[in-house]
Design a protein around this motif. Structure first.
Motif, PDB file in Angstrom:
ATOM      1  N   ARG A  20       1.227  -1.254   0.540  1.00 35.14           N
ATOM      2  CA  ARG A  20       0.327   0.218  -0.036  1.00 35.14           C
ATOM      3  C   ARG A  20       0.903   1.599  -0.338  1.00 35.14           C
ATOM      4  O   ARG A  20       2.039   1.076   0.690  1.00 35.14           O
ATOM      5  CB  ARG A  20      -1.100   0.236   0.809  1.00 35.14           C
ATOM      6  N   TYR A  22       0.540   5.696   1.229  1.00 32.66           N
ATOM      7  CA  TYR A  22      -0.446   6.442   2.027  1.00 32.66           C
ATOM      8  C   TYR A  22      -0.427   7.581   1.102  1.00 32.66           C
ATOM      9  O   TYR A  22       1.274   8.346   1.884  1.00 32.66           O
ATOM     10  CB  TYR A  22       0.278   5.711   3.296  1.00 32.66           C
ATOM     11  N   LEU A  25       0.251  10.577   3.313  1.00 30.94           N
ATOM     12  CA  LEU A  25       0.827  10.869   5.129  1.00 30.94           C
ATOM     13  C   LEU A  25       2.271  10.750   4.524  1.00 30.94           C
ATOM     14  O   LEU A  25       2.871  10.096   3.973  1.00 30.94           O
ATOM     15  CB  LEU A  25       0.663   9.051   5.514  1.00 30.94           C
ATOM     16  N   ASN A  58      -4.931  -0.383   7.481  1.00 25.72           N
ATOM     17  CA  ASN A  58      -4.853   0.944   7.373  1.00 25.72           C
ATOM     18  C   ASN A  58      -3.983   1.510   8.326  1.00 25.72           C
ATOM     19  O   ASN A  58      -4.499   1.639   9.243  1.00 25.72           O
ATOM     20  CB  ASN A  58      -6.939   0.758   7.905  1.00 25.72           C
ATOM     21  N   VAL A  59      -4.527   2.664   8.440  1.00 24.04           N
ATOM     22  CA  VAL A  59      -3.781   3.853   9.055  1.00 24.04           C
ATOM     23  C   VAL A  59      -5.445   4.637  10.499  1.00 24.04           C
ATOM     24  O   VAL A  59      -6.037   4.443   9.682  1.00 24.04           O
ATOM     25  CB  VAL A  59      -4.117   5.289   8.697  1.00 24.04           C
TER      26      VAL A  59
END
Length: 256
Positions: A20, A22, A25, A58-59
């Motif tokens: 993934r 991000y 981020l 997931n964050v």
């Protein structure tokens, strides 16, 4: 036109495949809390922040902890019994100086504590000086808190690996001790406890001077409980994948 460098967080699997990206981020430095999904990070927006990742990547629980007028690099975090402590290195002036004819910035390593990983209180400064203080690592062992770091005059120049300890969980700090003298550019990875003391993992450009970022090799060396060297360093065979700087080392199933 102007160029802006943005560094994002990318999650890889052990095969080197991207799991993934991000994109929202921005993270130039990250440091995980041992045995936890808590991660502390920093970026060139002068922010220190925390977040966690669930099993699906997931964050969760993103918090902006600090924002400063100056860049803050190399955050670290450690648990001390029922208290957590994180460090960040604030730089006033020139960042990562690479010119001996220019005055270096002032590097100061701050500490903050928390009981819940959300509310942080400033506690103390470990060290401040006009040298590049980089690649910090934290270790809490037998009630003593240790901060291990690189200290160099200029980027890619000779640097030492030093340690500073605290007997009162970071309220006050003793004198720094030099572990490896500045006869090459050293990049500390991690220092792990052993039965007789510690083992230090690091990279160095001693085989290719002044080629720190593309000519380093990775080494390990044994230390006693007072961080004195008790063995010759050992170069780690990377199967011809040379020119690497060490970032971190983990233990899994009794293997490093």
């Amino acid at each position: 036109s102007e160029w802006f460098l943005i560094t994002i967080l990318i999650l890889f699997d052990f095969n080197g495949s991207i799991v993934r990206e991000y994109l929202d981020l921005e993270a130039d430095w990250i440091y995980p809390l041992e045995n936890s999904d808590f991660i502390i990070g920093g970026n060139f927006n002068n922010e220190v922040f925390s977040f966690s990742l669930d099993s699906d990547g997931n964050v969760l629980e993103y918090h902006n902890i600090l924002t400063s007028d100056n860049v803050m690099i190399d955050p670290t975090v450690v648990q001390m019994d029922d208290t957590y402590l994180f460090t960040c290195t604030e730089i006033e002036g020139v960042v990562n100086n690479s010119n001996l004819n220019i005055e270096n910035g002032t590097y100061t390593i701050h500490t903050y504590t928390s009981k819940d990983l959300k509310n942080w209180i400033y506690q103390s400064d470990i060290i401040t000086c006009k040298k590049n203080l980089e690649d910090g690592d934290m270790l809490y062992q037998n009630g003593i808190l240790y901060y291990i770091f690189e200290k160099e005059i200029c980027d890619k120049g000779p640097s030492s690996i030093n340690v500073i300890s605290s007997m009162d969980k970071g309220l006050s700090w003793g004198q720094e001790k030099e572990i490896l003298a500045a006869d090459a550019d050293y990049e500390p990875g991690i220092c792990l406890p052993t039965k007789s003391g510690y083992v230090l993992y690091y990279s160095s450009d001693k085989k290719n001077p002044e080629k720190s970022y593309n000519g380093s090799s990775i080494y390990t060396i044994e230390l006693d409980k007072n961080f004195n060297i008790i063995s010759s360093e050992i170069e780690i065979d990377l199967n011809d994948h040379q020119g690497m700087s060490l970032y971190d080392v983990a233990i899994e199933n009794d293997r490093y």
